[in-house]
Design an enzyme around this catalytic site. Structure first.
Site, short mmCIF file in Angstrom:
data_model
loop_
_atom_site.label_atom_id
_atom_site.label_comp_id
_atom_site.label_asym_id
_atom_site.label_seq_id
_atom_site.Cartn_x
_atom_site.Cartn_y
_atom_site.Cartn_z
N GLU A 54 -9.16 -23.57 58.25
CA GLU A 54 -8.30 -22.56 59.25
C GLU A 54 -7.09 -23.25 59.73
OE1 GLU A 54 -7.39 -22.13 63.68
OE2 GLU A 54 -7.90 -23.97 62.78
N ASP A 94 -12.52 -27.40 58.47
CA ASP A 94 -11.85 -28.53 58.39
C ASP A 94 -11.18 -28.97 59.75
OD1 ASP A 94 -10.83 -25.78 59.01
OD2 ASP A 94 -8.74 -26.40 57.95
#
Ligand SMILES: [Zn+2]
Length: 389
Positions: free
Chosen positions: A141, A78
């Protein structure tokens, strides 16, 4: 797979950057699928583990013979929102002046691409290696670390390397954070007669001065790898109506913790400041009402841990700097350390570009990252190695 089939790291990074994995919402499935295909073709056993709908962790495994350690490579799929002001579109990777521009070029798709190419190179020339290499690319994350948390519920490697932009240096420590929300209460009154009330905003402003003094105290402390802890007000909201003396003001602090400090230590220090404030400002009162979400605490792997020493040996053997450093932001290393797994952070790209407009990575640094990861892994999986015993 022959070296002709191992993807070029720049091309692989371009393909990853072009897949928009902005978190929230993440939508990491495309990027996970791309890496899964590349690693499967190179001989890895690949598994996609769905953490949430459309949000899979990628876990790719290669065996190098029995008797060796299990080493995990880990980074995240991400990226943070691009925001306005980019020179070139953030999800159309653009090369200029020896750099690749795009959201995630450094944080952390540069690490994902370099780790994948290094891992494929290892499998292609596996003579003298033993153990298991597990390449993992996780979701989420940047927001809640649900990907890393899930990964660690059923994986327990002997050590892990987390990819984040460190300028290619080995970072064995990182900061953490805790975010107390302070509720300041006063007494409401008509705004035409402020002397009949106790203005929560005015008192909150005075509390900010005490927090600034506290920041000065923290600046005098230091951790050898990550520097000083910090505190700064990040959110303020107060008042009920444009014609009323405010009864409430809420102040959120961002307190960065260094290894050795706990959430509890920091909150106790803030509570001591509030006790003093309350004694001097009654009937205005302040208390911690909640903590806003944060990625978690700081962590560290001791510099003399055999795993760290082996990583240093690997880099030095490839002519790269084995110098240790620390990361001033948080990352998924905290979850590996909480599980008792030796871990460090290393990856191509500079910290300054993380989350910034016009994020980019130098192509030379990216290629150097491949060399660095491969050198470290060859040392960690060396047949005669002993760091994990
Ligand atoms: Zn990152």
């Amino acid at each position: 797979m022959t070296s002709a089939q191992i993807p070029d790291v720049v091309g692989l990074l371009c393909d990853l950057v072009a897949l928009d994995t902005t978190n929230p919402a993440g939508n990491e499935a495309g990027a996970a699928g791309l890496l899964a295909d590349v690693l499967r073709q190179g001989g890895f056993d690949v598994e996609l583990d769905e953490v949430a709908p459309g949000r899979p962790n990628l876990i790719a495994r290669a065996e190098f013979g029995s008797g060796g350690p299990t080493v995990m490579l880990n980074s995240h799929l991400d990226v943070v929102p691009a925001g306005p002001g980019w020179t070139s579109p953030p999800f159309e990777p653009t090369q200029r002046d020896g750099r690749l521009y795009g959201r995630g070029a450094a944080d952390a798709k540069g690490s994902l691409a370099a780790m994948a190419v290094a891992a494929l190179g290892l499998l292609e020339e596996a003579a003298g290696l033993s153990g298991t290499l597990v390449y993992t690319a996780v979701v989420d994350e940047e927001v809640g670390s649900t990907g890393a948390r899930r990964l660690l519920t059923d994986h327990r490697p002997d050590a892990a390397i987390v990819g984040e932009p460190t300028g290619g240096r080995l970072f064995t420590a990182h900061k953490g954070s805790v975010r107390p929300v302070i509720e300041v209460t006063g007494v409401a009154a008509h705004a035409a007669t402020p002397h009949n009330g106790v203005n929560a905003i005015v008192h909150a402003a005075q509390l900010v001065e005490l927090i600034t003094d506290y920041a000065g105290v923290l600046a005098g402390r230091s951790h050898p790898l990550v520097g000083a802890p910090t505190v700064t007000p990040v959110l303020v909201e107060g008042g009920e109506a444009p014609n009323a003396v405010p009864e409430r003001c809420r102040l959120t602090l961002d307190r960065r913790l260094v290894p050795g400090e706990t959430d509890r230590d920091a909150l106790v220090e803030v509570e001591q400041i509030l006790e003093r404030f309350n004694a001097e400002h009654a009937p205005a009162q302040a208390r911690i009402s909640a903590c806003a979400p944060s990625t978690g605490g700081p962590s560290e792997t001791p510099a003399d841990h055999p795993f760290v020493v082996a990583c240093q040996l690997g880099l030095a053997g490839a002519g790269l700097s084995p110098e240790l450093g620390g990361l001033v932001v948080n990352c998924d290393m905290t979850h590996f350390r909480a599980a008792g797994i030796p871990c460090l952070v290393v990856g191509p790209g500079e910290l300054e570009v993380m989350h910034a407009v016009d994020e980019s990575v130098a192509l030379d640094d990216l290629r150097c990252g491949v060399r660095g990861y491969e050198a470290i892994l060859r040392e960690l999986l060396r047949h005669e190695g002993a760091w994990w015993r």
